[in-house]
Design an enzyme around this catalytic site. Sequence first.
Site, PDB file in Angstrom:
ATOM      1  N   ARG A 246     -21.100 -23.253  -3.172  1.00 15.57           N
ATOM      2  CA  ARG A 246     -20.098 -23.560  -4.211  1.00 15.57           C
ATOM      3  C   ARG A 246     -18.865 -24.135  -3.518  1.00 15.57           C
ATOM      4  NH1 ARG A 246     -19.273 -18.300  -7.902  1.00 15.57           N
ATOM      5  NH2 ARG A 246     -18.477 -17.542  -5.904  1.00 15.57           N
TER       6      ARG A 246
ATOM      7  N   PHE B 295     -23.352 -13.454 -14.371  1.00 13.49           N
ATOM      8  CA  PHE B 295     -22.902 -12.625 -13.253  1.00 13.49           C
ATOM      9  C   PHE B 295     -23.408 -11.197 -13.521  1.00 13.49           C
ATOM     10  CE2 PHE B 295     -19.852 -10.209 -10.725  1.00 13.49           C
ATOM     11  CZ  PHE B 295     -19.862 -10.947  -9.554  1.00 13.49           C
TER      12      PHE B 295
ATOM     13  N   TYR C 255      -8.030 -12.913 -10.215  1.00 14.81           N
ATOM     14  CA  TYR C 255      -7.975 -13.198  -8.779  1.00 14.81           C
ATOM     15  C   TYR C 255      -8.604 -14.539  -8.408  1.00 14.81           C
ATOM     16  CZ  TYR C 255     -12.340 -10.523  -9.441  1.00 14.81           C
ATOM     17  OH  TYR C 255     -13.529 -10.031  -9.918  1.00 14.81           O
ATOM     18  N   LYS C 256      -9.117 -15.285  -9.390  1.00 16.28           N
ATOM     19  CA  LYS C 256      -9.712 -16.578  -9.064  1.00 16.28           C
ATOM     20  C   LYS C 256      -8.647 -17.667  -9.273  1.00 16.28           C
ATOM     21  CE  LYS C 256     -14.272 -14.907 -10.513  1.00 16.28           C
ATOM     22  NZ  LYS C 256     -14.909 -14.718  -9.215  1.00 16.28           N
TER      23      LYS C 256
ATOM     24  N   ASP D  49     -16.953 -13.897 -21.300  1.00 17.54           N
ATOM     25  CA  ASP D  49     -16.401 -13.562 -19.991  1.00 17.54           C
ATOM     26  C   ASP D  49     -15.800 -14.855 -19.431  1.00 17.54           C
ATOM     27  OD1 ASP D  49     -16.003 -13.141 -17.263  1.00 17.54           O
ATOM     28  OD2 ASP D  49     -17.739 -11.824 -17.051  1.00 17.54           O
TER      29      ASP D  49
END
Length: 431
Positions: free
Chosen positions: A391, A129, A236-237, A211
């Site tokens: 995704r 990312f 937040y995922k 990460d």
Amino acid sequence: MDEFDADRASAERLDRDDPLAWCAERFTVPAEIYLDGNSLGPLSADAERALDDAIDEWRELGVRGWTDADPPWFRYGERLGDRLAPLVGARESEVVVANATTVNIHTLIGTFLDGLDDGSKILVNELDFPTDHYAIRAQFRQRGLDPDDHLVAVESVDGRTIDEERVVAAMDDHDVDILFMPSVLYRSGQLLDIEYLTRAAHERDVLAGFDLAHSIGVVSHDLSEWEVDFAVWCSYKYLNAGPGAIAGLYVNQNHFGTMPALAGWWGHEKATQFDMNPTFTPAADAGAYQIGTIPIFSAAPLDGALDLIDEVGIDAIREKSLDLTSYLVALVDDRLGNEIDGADGCTIGTPRDPGRRGGHVAIEHPDAERIAQALTESGVVVDFRPPNVVRMCPSPLYTSYADVWDAVERWRKILDTAAHERFDADRSGVS
Ligand SMILES: Cc1ncc(COP(=O)(O)O)c(C=O)c1O
């Protein structure tokens, strides 16, 4: 389909047998079928209640909330660290919530670079990312070092995955000092072997950091046992703590006492923080890597959201996640694969070995961007990642097997009717 039957009645049967089916009632899902929890998890009743409580306490207690709220805001970062420790397999003292993920990369990479000489190198990979690279490059620049000379990226052989053996070889070839890798690649969903990479790093005197943005809350970890040096993640995922929710970090106890690169009063030893001493005395544990005042409204929803995760347990979450992603892969093969329609065939970009994948599945198609838009319009929220990936994340707490079945059928219908061709392939904005 070897393992699953392809009809909808079978999906309904899987739902009837699903021990976690009841969890979905705790969420308000903002679409008919929400398969984007790997980007932003939805609101749960628990998260909403905790946020409402914090607002009530602000109204009723004002500044006294720091000590008198339930839980007191002053130690909220440590409290949430204690609650997250089992999810990353760490000691409570090794975990705290603070800052944003990117800020935590800055402070931890900076902290460990401070202990190295000017020739130091960090190993990442080309499928990371991007924010990870932005932050690390900035840390080198701030030390007057050219990032191009100090940041080494392992290349992917297939454009989807990173071969752990090549990571290990790159540590040798480039005389690396810090390894910084994702647990799960954000696009393909490949799960890297953290234990193996950490062991290989330590055998070469390399520090190992990770990460965990795409694994926390859906994959279990054993960071302390594996002796991982440091880690960061967002909430937040799969933790469903809300947009921009407070992030988390882990620092192995072997590094306690290392001066934080980005020091701030919230990382001060708690007992004397309000003495307002001009000299910074860092907390003796991971709390030292907090920087400024904890944003309570970004932390409270996490406290609520963790109630359900605690109740269910990470092992049950991972088990259902693997079942759902295996089911999705099997349906895509059966209904969207090459054998149905050569021109429009989809390819699975995620490792087929369940032990090598996180919580989402990458489905590749040359027209992925327009298909993602058509799916979203049809009530199936997914996202697109360039150049060719849709995704799909069947999140175990609120996605049913019937949702997965319906999503694949809607994709099939889009291809059959060319419904995606009405959309522009336009990359502007958030996806
Ligand atoms: C692997 C990874 N790291 C970091 C981030 C984002 O960092 P931040 O929370 O600072 O925006 C993301 C966002 O999706 C991510 O996937």
